[in-house]
Design an enzyme around this catalytic site. Sequence first.
Site, PDB file in Angstrom:
ATOM      1  N   TYR A  63     -18.033   7.546  -4.614  1.00  0.00           N
ATOM      2  CA  TYR A  63     -19.285   8.264  -4.370  1.00  0.00           C
ATOM      3  C   TYR A  63     -19.563   8.263  -2.872  1.00  0.00           C
ATOM      4  O   TYR A  63     -18.990   7.461  -2.132  1.00  0.00           O
ATOM      5  CB  TYR A  63     -20.417   7.559  -5.146  1.00  0.00           C
ATOM      6  CG  TYR A  63     -21.682   8.380  -5.271  1.00  0.00           C
ATOM      7  CD1 TYR A  63     -21.637   9.663  -5.812  1.00  0.00           C
ATOM      8  CD2 TYR A  63     -22.898   7.873  -4.853  1.00  0.00           C
ATOM      9  CE1 TYR A  63     -22.799  10.416  -5.917  1.00  0.00           C
ATOM     10  CE2 TYR A  63     -24.062   8.616  -4.966  1.00  0.00           C
ATOM     11  CZ  TYR A  63     -24.005   9.888  -5.497  1.00  0.00           C
ATOM     12  OH  TYR A  63     -25.146  10.629  -5.599  1.00  0.00           O
ATOM     13  N   ASN A 139     -32.580  13.606 -11.557  1.00  0.00           N
ATOM     14  CA  ASN A 139     -32.071  14.821 -12.213  1.00  0.00           C
ATOM     15  C   ASN A 139     -33.081  15.965 -12.354  1.00  0.00           C
ATOM     16  O   ASN A 139     -32.724  17.123 -12.114  1.00  0.00           O
ATOM     17  CB  ASN A 139     -31.481  14.477 -13.583  1.00  0.00           C
ATOM     18  CG  ASN A 139     -30.087  13.891 -13.450  1.00  0.00           C
ATOM     19  OD1 ASN A 139     -29.462  14.024 -12.399  1.00  0.00           O
ATOM     20  ND2 ASN A 139     -29.610  13.253 -14.492  1.00  0.00           N
ATOM     21  N   SER A 165     -25.070  18.360 -20.032  1.00  0.00           N
ATOM     22  CA  SER A 165     -25.679  17.293 -19.213  1.00  0.00           C
ATOM     23  C   SER A 165     -27.200  17.420 -19.237  1.00  0.00           C
ATOM     24  O   SER A 165     -27.751  18.453 -19.620  1.00  0.00           O
ATOM     25  CB  SER A 165     -25.187  17.411 -17.767  1.00  0.00           C
ATOM     26  OG  SER A 165     -25.796  18.549 -17.166  1.00  0.00           O
ATOM     27  N   VAL A 167     -29.069  17.479 -16.482  1.00  0.00           N
ATOM     28  CA  VAL A 167     -29.429  18.491 -15.475  1.00  0.00           C
ATOM     29  C   VAL A 167     -29.318  19.875 -16.127  1.00  0.00           C
ATOM     30  O   VAL A 167     -30.211  20.718 -15.972  1.00  0.00           O
ATOM     31  CB  VAL A 167     -28.514  18.401 -14.222  1.00  0.00           C
ATOM     32  CG1 VAL A 167     -28.747  19.596 -13.302  1.00  0.00           C
ATOM     33  CG2 VAL A 167     -28.777  17.111 -13.451  1.00  0.00           C
ATOM     34  N   ARG A 187     -17.142  21.826 -22.285  1.00  0.00           N
ATOM     35  CA  ARG A 187     -15.699  21.666 -22.502  1.00  0.00           C
ATOM     36  C   ARG A 187     -15.352  21.339 -23.962  1.00  0.00           C
ATOM     37  O   ARG A 187     -14.190  21.355 -24.333  1.00  0.00           O
ATOM     38  CB  ARG A 187     -15.125  20.615 -21.563  1.00  0.00           C
ATOM     39  CG  ARG A 187     -15.726  19.236 -21.707  1.00  0.00           C
ATOM     40  CD  ARG A 187     -15.032  18.249 -20.800  1.00  0.00           C
ATOM     41  NE  ARG A 187     -15.681  16.952 -20.836  1.00  0.00           N
ATOM     42  CZ  ARG A 187     -15.207  15.874 -20.254  1.00  0.00           C
ATOM     43  NH1 ARG A 187     -14.073  15.918 -19.593  1.00  0.00           N
ATOM     44  NH2 ARG A 187     -15.856  14.724 -20.322  1.00  0.00           N
ATOM     45  N   TYR A 252     -22.594  21.075  -7.124  1.00  0.00           N
ATOM     46  CA  TYR A 252     -23.501  19.919  -6.986  1.00  0.00           C
ATOM     47  C   TYR A 252     -22.940  18.667  -7.639  1.00  0.00           C
ATOM     48  O   TYR A 252     -23.581  17.613  -7.618  1.00  0.00           O
ATOM     49  CB  TYR A 252     -24.905  20.261  -7.523  1.00  0.00           C
ATOM     50  CG  TYR A 252     -25.012  20.365  -9.028  1.00  0.00           C
ATOM     51  CD1 TYR A 252     -24.571  21.501  -9.695  1.00  0.00           C
ATOM     52  CD2 TYR A 252     -25.553  19.334  -9.782  1.00  0.00           C
ATOM     53  CE1 TYR A 252     -24.669  21.597 -11.079  1.00  0.00           C
ATOM     54  CE2 TYR A 252     -25.669  19.423 -11.157  1.00  0.00           C
ATOM     55  CZ  TYR A 252     -25.213  20.549 -11.799  1.00  0.00           C
ATOM     56  OH  TYR A 252     -25.312  20.633 -13.164  1.00  0.00           O
ATOM     57  N   GLY A 253     -21.747  18.756  -8.214  1.00  0.00           N
ATOM     58  CA  GLY A 253     -21.125  17.578  -8.814  1.00  0.00           C
ATOM     59  C   GLY A 253     -19.619  17.738  -8.806  1.00  0.00           C
ATOM     60  O   GLY A 253     -19.107  18.856  -8.699  1.00  0.00           O
ATOM     61  N   GLY A 254     -18.922  16.603  -8.924  1.00  0.00           N
ATOM     62  CA  GLY A 254     -17.452  16.645  -8.899  1.00  0.00           C
ATOM     63  C   GLY A 254     -16.894  15.941 -10.124  1.00  0.00           C
ATOM     64  O   GLY A 254     -16.028  15.080 -10.010  1.00  0.00           O
ATOM     65  N   PHE A 278     -24.830  21.560  -2.956  1.00  0.00           N
ATOM     66  CA  PHE A 278     -26.253  21.230  -3.113  1.00  0.00           C
ATOM     67  C   PHE A 278     -26.367  19.719  -3.187  1.00  0.00           C
ATOM     68  O   PHE A 278     -25.675  19.064  -3.964  1.00  0.00           O
ATOM     69  CB  PHE A 278     -26.844  21.843  -4.396  1.00  0.00           C
ATOM     70  CG  PHE A 278     -28.267  21.397  -4.616  1.00  0.00           C
ATOM     71  CD1 PHE A 278     -29.321  22.120  -4.077  1.00  0.00           C
ATOM     72  CD2 PHE A 278     -28.559  20.224  -5.325  1.00  0.00           C
ATOM     73  CE1 PHE A 278     -30.640  21.693  -4.243  1.00  0.00           C
ATOM     74  CE2 PHE A 278     -29.870  19.789  -5.494  1.00  0.00           C
ATOM     75  CZ  PHE A 278     -30.909  20.535  -4.958  1.00  0.00           C
TER      76      PHE A 278
HETATM   77  N1  LIG Z   1     -25.875  16.969  -5.940  1.00  0.00           N
HETATM   78  C1  LIG Z   1     -26.885  16.232  -6.322  1.00  0.00           C
HETATM   79  O1  LIG Z   1     -27.810  15.960  -5.537  1.00  0.00           O
HETATM   80  C2  LIG Z   1     -26.945  15.730  -7.741  1.00  0.00           C
HETATM   81  C3  LIG Z   1     -28.082  15.039  -8.195  1.00  0.00           C
HETATM   82  C4  LIG Z   1     -28.112  14.637  -9.539  1.00  0.00           C
HETATM   83  C5  LIG Z   1     -27.027  14.862 -10.377  1.00  0.00           C
HETATM   84  N2  LIG Z   1     -25.915  15.494  -9.859  1.00  0.00           N
HETATM   85  C6  LIG Z   1     -24.748  15.777 -10.695  1.00  0.00           C
HETATM   86  O2  LIG Z   1     -25.183  16.488 -11.836  1.00  0.00           O
HETATM   87  C7  LIG Z   1     -24.163  16.386 -12.832  1.00  0.00           C
HETATM   88  C8  LIG Z   1     -24.816  16.140 -14.177  1.00  0.00           C
HETATM   89  O3  LIG Z   1     -25.476  14.874 -14.149  1.00  0.00           O
HETATM   90  P1  LIG Z   1     -26.288  14.357 -15.428  1.00  0.00           P
HETATM   91  O4  LIG Z   1     -26.850  13.023 -15.102  1.00  0.00           O
HETATM   92  O5  LIG Z   1     -27.178  15.441 -15.872  1.00  0.00           O
HETATM   93  O6  LIG Z   1     -25.103  14.178 -16.467  1.00  0.00           O
HETATM   94  P2  LIG Z   1     -25.144  13.555 -17.943  1.00  0.00           P
HETATM   95  O7  LIG Z   1     -26.372  13.965 -18.632  1.00  0.00           O
HETATM   96  O8  LIG Z   1     -24.868  12.106 -17.850  1.00  0.00           O
HETATM   97  O9  LIG Z   1     -23.918  14.278 -18.642  1.00  0.00           O
HETATM   98  C9  LIG Z   1     -22.656  14.406 -18.017  1.00  0.00           C
HETATM   99  C10 LIG Z   1     -22.074  15.719 -18.488  1.00  0.00           C
HETATM  100  O10 LIG Z   1     -20.885  16.011 -17.771  1.00  0.00           O
HETATM  101  C11 LIG Z   1     -19.885  16.448 -18.677  1.00  0.00           C
HETATM  102  N3  LIG Z   1     -18.589  16.143 -18.083  1.00  0.00           N
HETATM  103  C12 LIG Z   1     -18.143  14.937 -17.695  1.00  0.00           C
HETATM  104  N4  LIG Z   1     -16.921  15.065 -17.143  1.00  0.00           N
HETATM  105  C13 LIG Z   1     -16.607  16.372 -17.196  1.00  0.00           C
HETATM  106  C14 LIG Z   1     -15.475  17.137 -16.799  1.00  0.00           C
HETATM  107  N5  LIG Z   1     -14.409  16.554 -16.210  1.00  0.00           N
HETATM  108  N6  LIG Z   1     -15.467  18.461 -17.028  1.00  0.00           N
HETATM  109  C15 LIG Z   1     -16.534  19.067 -17.605  1.00  0.00           C
HETATM  110  N7  LIG Z   1     -17.644  18.411 -18.005  1.00  0.00           N
HETATM  111  C16 LIG Z   1     -17.661  17.064 -17.801  1.00  0.00           C
HETATM  112  C17 LIG Z   1     -20.191  15.694 -19.930  1.00  0.00           C
HETATM  113  O11 LIG Z   1     -19.615  16.342 -21.020  1.00  0.00           O
HETATM  114  P3  LIG Z   1     -18.893  15.541 -22.230  1.00  0.00           P
HETATM  115  O12 LIG Z   1     -19.963  15.182 -23.201  1.00  0.00           O
HETATM  116  O13 LIG Z   1     -17.940  16.582 -22.693  1.00  0.00           O
HETATM  117  O14 LIG Z   1     -18.252  14.322 -21.613  1.00  0.00           O
HETATM  118  C18 LIG Z   1     -21.716  15.747 -19.959  1.00  0.00           C
HETATM  119  O15 LIG Z   1     -22.165  16.966 -20.490  1.00  0.00           O
HETATM  120  C19 LIG Z   1     -23.250  15.251 -12.363  1.00  0.00           C
HETATM  121  O16 LIG Z   1     -22.092  15.800 -11.782  1.00  0.00           O
HETATM  122  C20 LIG Z   1     -24.074  14.562 -11.305  1.00  0.00           C
HETATM  123  O17 LIG Z   1     -23.293  13.864 -10.367  1.00  0.00           O
HETATM  124  C21 LIG Z   1     -25.868  15.919  -8.576  1.00  0.00           C
END
Ligand SMILES: NC(=O)c1ccc[n+]([C@@H]2O[C@H](COP(=O)([O-])OP(=O)(O)OC[C@H]3O[C@@H](n4cnc5c(N)ncnc54)[C@H](OP(=O)(O)O)[C@@H]3O)[C@@H](O)[C@H]2O)c1
Length: 341
Positions: A63, A139, A165, A167, A187, A252-254, A278
Amino acid sequence: MKHLPAKYKAVVLPEYHPNVIRAMLGLKIKEKNIPILKENEVLVKIEAAPINPSDIAFMQGGYNIKKTTPCVPGFEGTGVVVKSGGSRSARALEGKKVSCFTQKDSDGTWAEYFVTHPEDCISLSNDMPIEQAACFAINPLTAYGLFETARLNKSTAIIQNASGSQVGNYIRALAEMAGTEVINIVRKKETANMLKEEGAKHVLISSEDDFQEKLKDLSHLLKAKTAFDAVAGQMTGILYNAMPAGSKVLVYGGLSGQPIGNIAVLDAIFQDKHLRGFNLNAWRKAKTPETIHEITGELQQYFIEQKLVTHIQGSFRFDEIVDGLKKYLGGMSKGKILLTP
Ligand SMILES: NC(=O)c1ccc[n+]([C@@H]2O[C@H](COP(=O)([O-])OP(=O)(O)OC[C@H]3O[C@@H](n4cnc5c(N)ncnc54)[C@H](OP(=O)(O)O)[C@@H]3O)[C@@H](O)[C@H]2O)c1
């Protein structure tokens, strides 16, 4: 203020490990001393803290925030401010219920007590349920910030991946309130079924053979010119290439763990398409504290009225952290796992 114990329990990450299982099994429960606060700090008695994808990437050392190990993971949570260091803004939070977060090289929220700064606390209404408050600081604001771009782009339709997710769930709710169509990409078929049961109209499954064709047809039909990409890797290019001319992709995510790829050169040159990142912290910093206060107030109201709801799949005590992580990694779309004292 209530009497404080001398010591408290915390989840401790002794060292980073790229292998998530090893990182997870390395976690320990340790006793720590209640720290002496600096003037502009508050002590929060944590009631619940979620597991987020950023925590998983953090434990793997993957991270953008790296803390000095050993350290306590956890970037956000909720609780009550039980002590202040004495500054005016810290004192103003004494006895208040807050959602709190940290991005600093200091101990995180997976602990009975957590030290943070007043500007990293959101004062909460008493009507805000604990489990919603636990996941409130990061989120929902991310979804709001992303959706703001769609508003500014005047997009009548958007595309998002990792749509199971939380978000993704908030973005769907904000889009519904604004009358914006959403093309959801997931997926797994089970996640697609879950979203359809919740009322999502357009759901595509990225593992299906005709996915890219369907995405192109639908994004052109609905004129979806803004996409939110939490997956990266090849998926970024798939989104970018499928969208109409003039589109914007916000990464916004990897979640794929892969570098961004597969972008069609001719689309980049001739179709006025844009790709950018983002980051919630940068978005927050670009706003005044008053604006952020207004936005968090608006979002809290949505949670109180249940227009926005965080799905929670289970709760585990801090000393059950490994079980909690296993459950979360076994099905992230089923909802958040909360960690509690
Ligand atoms: N840029 C920013 O400032 C920021 C801030 C907050 C969050 N984020 C990002 O927002 C994203 C969502 O966060 P969240 O907390 O809402 O997640 P979450 O509710 O914990 O759920 C994670 C989701 O990601 C899916 N996933 C995991 N690995 C994957 C892959 N390789 N390919 C496709 N889908 C995949 C999961 O699907 P399955 O059920 O199929 O595993 C699940 O739907 C994350 O990437 C997080 O890092 C970014």
